[in-house]
Motif scaffolding. Structure first.
Motif, short mmCIF file in Angstrom:
data_model
loop_
_atom_site.label_atom_id
_atom_site.label_comp_id
_atom_site.label_asym_id
_atom_site.label_seq_id
_atom_site.Cartn_x
_atom_site.Cartn_y
_atom_site.Cartn_z
N ILE A 96 0.87 -1.18 0.00
CA ILE A 96 0.00 0.00 0.00
C ILE A 96 0.91 1.22 0.00
N ARG A 97 0.96 1.91 -1.13
CA ARG A 97 1.85 3.08 -1.27
C ARG A 97 1.26 4.32 -0.60
N THR A 98 0.03 4.65 -0.97
CA THR A 98 -0.62 5.84 -0.39
C THR A 98 -2.04 5.47 0.04
N ILE A 99 -2.57 6.28 0.96
CA ILE A 99 -3.94 6.06 1.44
C ILE A 99 -4.57 7.42 1.72
N SER A 100 -5.87 7.48 1.53
CA SER A 100 -6.66 8.68 1.85
C SER A 100 -7.97 8.21 2.45
N LEU A 101 -8.83 9.16 2.78
CA LEU A 101 -10.16 8.79 3.28
C LEU A 101 -10.96 8.06 2.21
N TYR A 102 -10.66 8.34 0.95
CA TYR A 102 -11.43 7.80 -0.17
C TYR A 102 -10.89 6.48 -0.73
N GLY A 103 -9.56 6.31 -0.75
CA GLY A 103 -9.00 5.13 -1.41
C GLY A 103 -7.51 5.00 -1.18
N VAL A 119 -6.19 -8.85 -10.69
CA VAL A 119 -6.80 -8.31 -9.47
C VAL A 119 -8.30 -8.19 -9.73
N PRO A 120 -9.13 -8.72 -8.83
CA PRO A 120 -10.58 -8.63 -9.04
C PRO A 120 -11.06 -7.19 -8.95
N SER A 121 -12.20 -6.91 -9.53
CA SER A 121 -12.77 -5.55 -9.50
C SER A 121 -13.18 -5.14 -8.09
N ASN A 122 -13.63 -6.09 -7.29
CA ASN A 122 -14.05 -5.83 -5.91
C ASN A 122 -13.36 -6.81 -4.98
N PHE A 123 -12.87 -6.31 -3.86
CA PHE A 123 -12.16 -7.15 -2.90
C PHE A 123 -12.10 -6.45 -1.55
N ILE A 132 -11.17 -3.60 4.57
CA ILE A 132 -11.81 -2.46 3.93
C ILE A 132 -12.31 -2.91 2.56
N GLY A 133 -13.59 -2.72 2.29
CA GLY A 133 -14.15 -3.04 0.98
C GLY A 133 -13.63 -2.07 -0.08
N CYS A 134 -13.15 -2.61 -1.21
CA CYS A 134 -12.54 -1.78 -2.26
C CYS A 134 -13.08 -2.11 -3.63
N THR A 135 -13.01 -1.12 -4.52
CA THR A 135 -13.35 -1.28 -5.92
C THR A 135 -12.22 -0.67 -6.75
N VAL A 136 -11.75 -1.41 -7.76
CA VAL A 136 -10.66 -0.91 -8.61
C VAL A 136 -11.17 0.25 -9.45
N ARG A 161 -8.64 2.14 -11.46
CA ARG A 161 -7.80 1.98 -12.65
C ARG A 161 -6.57 1.16 -12.31
N ARG A 162 -6.00 0.58 -13.35
CA ARG A 162 -4.77 -0.20 -13.17
C ARG A 162 -3.82 0.14 -14.30
N GLU A 163 -2.58 0.46 -13.92
CA GLU A 163 -1.52 0.76 -14.88
C GLU A 163 -0.30 -0.06 -14.46
N GLU A 164 -0.04 -1.14 -15.19
CA GLU A 164 1.06 -2.06 -14.88
C GLU A 164 0.92 -2.58 -13.44
N GLU A 165 1.89 -2.23 -12.57
CA GLU A 165 1.83 -2.73 -11.19
C GLU A 165 1.07 -1.80 -10.24
N LYS A 166 0.69 -0.61 -10.69
CA LYS A 166 -0.03 0.34 -9.84
C LYS A 166 -1.54 0.15 -10.00
N VAL A 167 -2.20 -0.10 -8.87
CA VAL A 167 -3.65 -0.26 -8.85
C VAL A 167 -4.23 0.83 -7.95
N THR A 168 -5.11 1.65 -8.50
CA THR A 168 -5.78 2.69 -7.72
C THR A 168 -7.17 2.16 -7.36
N VAL A 169 -7.47 2.17 -6.07
CA VAL A 169 -8.76 1.67 -5.59
C VAL A 169 -9.51 2.76 -4.84
N GLY A 170 -10.82 2.66 -4.87
CA GLY A 170 -11.68 3.49 -4.06
C GLY A 170 -12.30 2.62 -2.99
N PHE A 171 -12.41 3.15 -1.78
CA PHE A 171 -13.06 2.39 -0.72
C PHE A 171 -14.56 2.46 -0.94
N ASN A 172 -15.25 1.38 -0.61
CA ASN A 172 -16.70 1.34 -0.82
C ASN A 172 -17.43 2.34 0.07
#
Length: 116
Positions: free
Chosen positions: A47-54, A65-69, A80-84, A86-97
């Motif tokens: 986990i590189r970065t975190i915010s209130l949102y994702g 990586v599944p869309s929801n996990f 924490i429930g997450c939804t992908v 975007r994904r760029e190579e090894e970087k996955v940006t998720v939003g928390f549900n």
């Protein structure tokens, strides 16, 4: 010319960029949600970065990586429930549900300082 007070200056900013991000570089687990909500399968991530949102995660670019996990942060046993977003190579940006609690975020950031 009247000042337009109804307009939000952040309306064109993507939601995942509207919240302050904190660098934590902490190991985590992506927990797959299976049949009947089973959570037997998991995948390690960073986990590189975190915010209130994702969060921004780093995973092997060859692993799907599944869309929801669920995301578990090492040392904190809440999932924490997450939804992908975007994904760029090894970087996955998720939003928390749901937005995470500011106290929980503070605890996660503080935990990073205590272990360094």
């Amino acid at each position: 010319m009247p000042l337009n007070m109804d307009r939000d200056p952040r309306q064109n900013i993507p939601r995942d960029q509207a919240f302050e991000k904190f660098t934590i570089d902490r190991p985590g687990k992506i927990i797959f949600v299976g049949h009947h909500l089973s959570t037997k399968t998991h995948l390690r991530c960073l986990i590189r970065t975190i915010s209130l949102y994702g969060a921004d995660l780093e995973v092997s670019p060859h692993v799907p990586v599944p869309s929801n996990f669920f995301l578990e942060i090492l040392g904190i046993h809440d999932e924490i429930g997450c939804t992908v977003i975007r994904r760029e190579e090894e970087k996955v940006t998720v939003g928390f549900n749901m937005l995470i609690d500011p106290e929980f975020l503070h605890h996660v950031i503080r935990l990073g300082f205590e272990t360094n």
